[in-house]
Scaffold this motif. Structure first.
Motif, PDB file in Angstrom:
ATOM      1  N   ARG A  30       2.223  -5.255  -0.042  1.00 41.79           N
ATOM      2  CA  ARG A  30       3.405  -5.110   0.817  1.00 41.79           C
ATOM      3  C   ARG A  30       3.226  -3.961   1.807  1.00 41.79           C
ATOM      4  O   ARG A  30       3.633  -4.061   2.974  1.00 41.79           O
ATOM      5  CB  ARG A  30       4.659  -4.906  -0.021  1.00 41.79           C
ATOM      6  CG  ARG A  30       5.205  -6.203  -0.593  1.00 41.79           C
ATOM      7  CD  ARG A  30       6.607  -6.022  -1.143  1.00 41.79           C
ATOM      8  NE  ARG A  30       6.637  -5.155  -2.311  1.00 41.79           N
ATOM      9  CZ  ARG A  30       6.423  -5.540  -3.569  1.00 41.79           C
ATOM     10  NH1 ARG A  30       6.162  -6.807  -3.829  1.00 41.79           N
ATOM     11  NH2 ARG A  30       6.470  -4.679  -4.552  1.00 41.79           N
ATOM     12  N   GLN A  33       1.051  -5.274   4.567  1.00 40.04           N
ATOM     13  CA  GLN A  33       1.778  -6.179   5.462  1.00 40.04           C
ATOM     14  C   GLN A  33       2.756  -5.416   6.346  1.00 40.04           C
ATOM     15  O   GLN A  33       2.877  -5.704   7.542  1.00 40.04           O
ATOM     16  CB  GLN A  33       2.512  -7.252   4.651  1.00 40.04           C
ATOM     17  CG  GLN A  33       3.130  -8.331   5.509  1.00 40.04           C
ATOM     18  CD  GLN A  33       2.111  -9.054   6.381  1.00 40.04           C
ATOM     19  OE1 GLN A  33       1.073  -9.485   5.890  1.00 40.04           O
ATOM     20  NE2 GLN A  33       2.380  -9.171   7.662  1.00 40.04           N
ATOM     21  N   ASP A  34       3.452  -4.423   5.779  1.00 44.35           N
ATOM     22  CA  ASP A  34       4.374  -3.610   6.579  1.00 44.35           C
ATOM     23  C   ASP A  34       3.629  -2.851   7.671  1.00 44.35           C
ATOM     24  O   ASP A  34       4.104  -2.761   8.804  1.00 44.35           O
ATOM     25  CB  ASP A  34       5.137  -2.628   5.690  1.00 44.35           C
ATOM     26  CG  ASP A  34       6.143  -3.312   4.776  1.00 44.35           C
ATOM     27  OD1 ASP A  34       6.453  -4.502   5.017  1.00 44.35           O
ATOM     28  OD2 ASP A  34       6.609  -2.657   3.824  1.00 44.35           O
ATOM     29  N   ARG A  36       0.800  -3.742   9.039  1.00 40.67           N
ATOM     30  CA  ARG A  36       0.358  -4.739  10.029  1.00 40.67           C
ATOM     31  C   ARG A  36       1.513  -5.065  10.983  1.00 40.67           C
ATOM     32  O   ARG A  36       1.322  -5.122  12.205  1.00 40.67           O
ATOM     33  CB  ARG A  36      -0.122  -6.001   9.311  1.00 40.67           C
ATOM     34  CG  ARG A  36      -0.671  -7.053  10.244  1.00 40.67           C
ATOM     35  CD  ARG A  36      -1.243  -8.231   9.489  1.00 40.67           C
ATOM     36  NE  ARG A  36      -2.561  -7.863   8.967  1.00 40.67           N
ATOM     37  CZ  ARG A  36      -2.919  -7.903   7.675  1.00 40.67           C
ATOM     38  NH1 ARG A  36      -2.055  -8.308   6.769  1.00 40.67           N
ATOM     39  NH2 ARG A  36      -4.121  -7.557   7.298  1.00 40.67           N
ATOM     40  N   ASP A  37       2.712  -5.242  10.439  1.00 40.81           N
ATOM     41  CA  ASP A  37       3.884  -5.563  11.262  1.00 40.81           C
ATOM     42  C   ASP A  37       4.234  -4.422  12.222  1.00 40.81           C
ATOM     43  O   ASP A  37       4.657  -4.662  13.353  1.00 40.81           O
ATOM     44  CB  ASP A  37       5.085  -5.875  10.381  1.00 40.81           C
ATOM     45  CG  ASP A  37       4.897  -7.145   9.556  1.00 40.81           C
ATOM     46  OD1 ASP A  37       4.000  -7.956   9.896  1.00 40.81           O
ATOM     47  OD2 ASP A  37       5.633  -7.317   8.563  1.00 40.81           O
ATOM     48  N   LYS A  38       4.059  -3.170  11.765  1.00 32.93           N
ATOM     49  CA  LYS A  38       4.373  -2.006  12.590  1.00 32.93           C
ATOM     50  C   LYS A  38       3.256  -1.653  13.573  1.00 32.93           C
ATOM     51  O   LYS A  38       3.451  -0.822  14.452  1.00 32.93           O
ATOM     52  CB  LYS A  38       4.637  -0.790  11.702  1.00 32.93           C
ATOM     53  CG  LYS A  38       5.887  -0.886  10.888  1.00 32.93           C
ATOM     54  CD  LYS A  38       6.024   0.343  10.007  1.00 32.93           C
ATOM     55  CE  LYS A  38       7.200   0.205   9.067  1.00 32.93           C
ATOM     56  NZ  LYS A  38       7.250   1.338   8.117  1.00 32.93           N
ATOM     57  N   GLY A  39       2.079  -2.221  13.387  1.00 38.32           N
ATOM     58  CA  GLY A  39       0.957  -1.932  14.265  1.00 38.32           C
ATOM     59  C   GLY A  39       0.204  -0.655  13.914  1.00 38.32           C
ATOM     60  O   GLY A  39      -0.465  -0.075  14.772  1.00 38.32           O
TER      61      GLY A  39
END
Length: 85
Positions: A30, A33-34, A36-39
């Motif tokens: 998680r 993934q977080d 990755r989502d935030k860059g």
């Protein structure tokens, strides 16, 4: 400033490192993934399997193909196993 080899010619500053964790648990997945989502995810595996996740004080998350135990040895100043490459 001490640099730590995290595999395949990639280095990080040991003073900025907060944690080195195994990549196998669901909470760490998680975190990946977080990030990755935030860059703020940096993939330093060079296409290999992710074995450890490094959390930096800047909030960046770095993926490495080197075992967490090997990185811990490198952080403590010991030679470590350089056969990972």
């Amino acid at each position: 400033m001490k640099l730590i080899n995290i595999g395949y010619g990639n280095m990080i500053s040991s003073s900025r490192l907060v944690a080195v964790v195994s990549s196998e648990s669901a909470p760490v997945r998680r975190i990946i993934q977080d990030a990755r989502d935030k860059g703020v995810l940096i993939d330093a595996t060079c296409g290999r399997r992710t074995r450890s996740v490094l959390v930096m004080d800047s909030g960046h998350v770095i993926l490495s193909a080197v075992q967490p135990e090997t990185l811990a040895l490198r952080c403590s100043g010991e030679k470590g196993n350089d056969t990972d490459e």
